[in-house]
Design a protein around this motif. Structure first.
Motif, PDB file in Angstrom:
ATOM      1  N   CYS A 254       0.844  -1.198   0.000  1.00 25.61           N
ATOM      2  CA  CYS A 254       0.000   0.000   0.000  1.00 25.61           C
ATOM      3  C   CYS A 254       0.881   1.249   0.000  1.00 25.61           C
ATOM      4  O   CYS A 254       1.744   1.403   0.860  1.00 25.61           O
TER       5      CYS A 254
ATOM      6  N   HIS B  78       0.066   4.215   0.650  1.00 27.43           N
ATOM      7  CA  HIS B  78      -0.302   5.197   1.675  1.00 27.43           C
ATOM      8  C   HIS B  78       0.378   4.921   3.008  1.00 27.43           C
ATOM      9  O   HIS B  78       0.674   5.849   3.759  1.00 27.43           O
ATOM     10  N   HIS B  79       0.579   3.638   3.332  1.00 17.73           N
ATOM     11  CA  HIS B  79       1.132   3.277   4.635  1.00 17.73           C
ATOM     12  C   HIS B  79       2.416   2.466   4.530  1.00 17.73           C
ATOM     13  O   HIS B  79       3.033   2.164   5.555  1.00 17.73           O
TER      14      HIS B  79
ATOM     15  N   CYS C  55      -3.096  -2.391   6.436  1.00 19.83           N
ATOM     16  CA  CYS C  55      -3.228  -1.048   7.021  1.00 19.83           C
ATOM     17  C   CYS C  55      -4.638  -0.838   7.569  1.00 19.83           C
ATOM     18  O   CYS C  55      -4.866   0.063   8.362  1.00 19.83           O
TER      19      CYS C  55
HETATM   20 ZN   LIG Z   1      -2.898   1.702   3.379  1.00 16.83          ZN
END
Ligand SMILES: [Zn+2]
Length: 198
Positions: free
Chosen positions: A87, A89-90, A158
């Motif tokens: 991911c 984003h994380h 996440c």
């Molecule tokens: Zn994420």
């Protein structure tokens, strides 16, 4: 036979010296309160960086394809391809299964190569929605099929291991191209086989 060139995908990150990344990982872990002077953690920054590098470096492969032997309109479906991605984003993993279907026109892909396409697109910083579309676009660019359908179902750590803690929840995405988008009967055949075939 054609060699994979990922024109629709961003280039892999330029190789950077991992020792610099390991130094920065050590600073990150120290800033999070961990004692990097302990013998247990001394080698952790290097391991952390090598693992991250491995999980975000797309494996290259040769996309072996052949003259089609499929009947006109025949659906080729490769189900239950396990994948792991990261991911963006994380920077945490998401893992799942992919079902890839296509209706060949002139070229078919070696069956094992379908899984390699999935891994090639997954091993990078990703979001599931974009990953699904990139797999479909790769198939269109390299095989010019009459239709492509990609269905992914994944668990995002996440979301399941932190934050909302939605343990066991899965996210499903699909990308459809050509006849598998436009023809309701072809789309229904793919969906029923992808979801329920033995
Ligand atoms: Zn994420």
């Amino acid at each position: 036979m054609s060699v994979s060139t990922m024109t629709s995908l961003p280039a892999a990150p330029a190789p950077a010296p991992l020792d610099e990344a390991a130094d920065l990982a050590a600073r990150l872990l120290a800033a999070l309160g961990f004692d990097l002077t302990s013998s247990e953690l001394a080698a952790t920054p290097g391991r952390m960086v090598r693992a991250l590098k491995e999980m975000t470096t797309p494996p290259t492969f040769t996309a072996t394809d052949f003259e089609t032997t499929a009947e006109p309109g025949q659906l080729v479906l490769v189900r239950d391809i396990r994948f792991v991605s990261m991911c963006e984003h994380h920077v945490l993993p998401f893992t799942g299964i992919a079902h890839i279907g296509y209706v060949p026109r002139k070229r078919i892909l070696g069956l094992s190569k379908v899984a390699r396409v999935v891994h090639h697109c997954a091993r990078r910083l990703q979001v599931q929605e974009r990953l699904t579309g990139q797999i479909a676009d790769w198939m269109v660019e390299h095989l010019d099929p009459a239709g492509v359908a990609v269905l992914l179902s994944a668990e995002h750590t996440c979301m399941t291991l932190r934050g909302v803690g939605a343990t066991g929840s899965r996210t499903t995405t699909s990308s459809l191209r050509g006849v598998l988008l436009d023809d309701p009967a072809a789309r229904a055949e793919f969906m029923s086989l992808a979801v329920s075939a033995p």
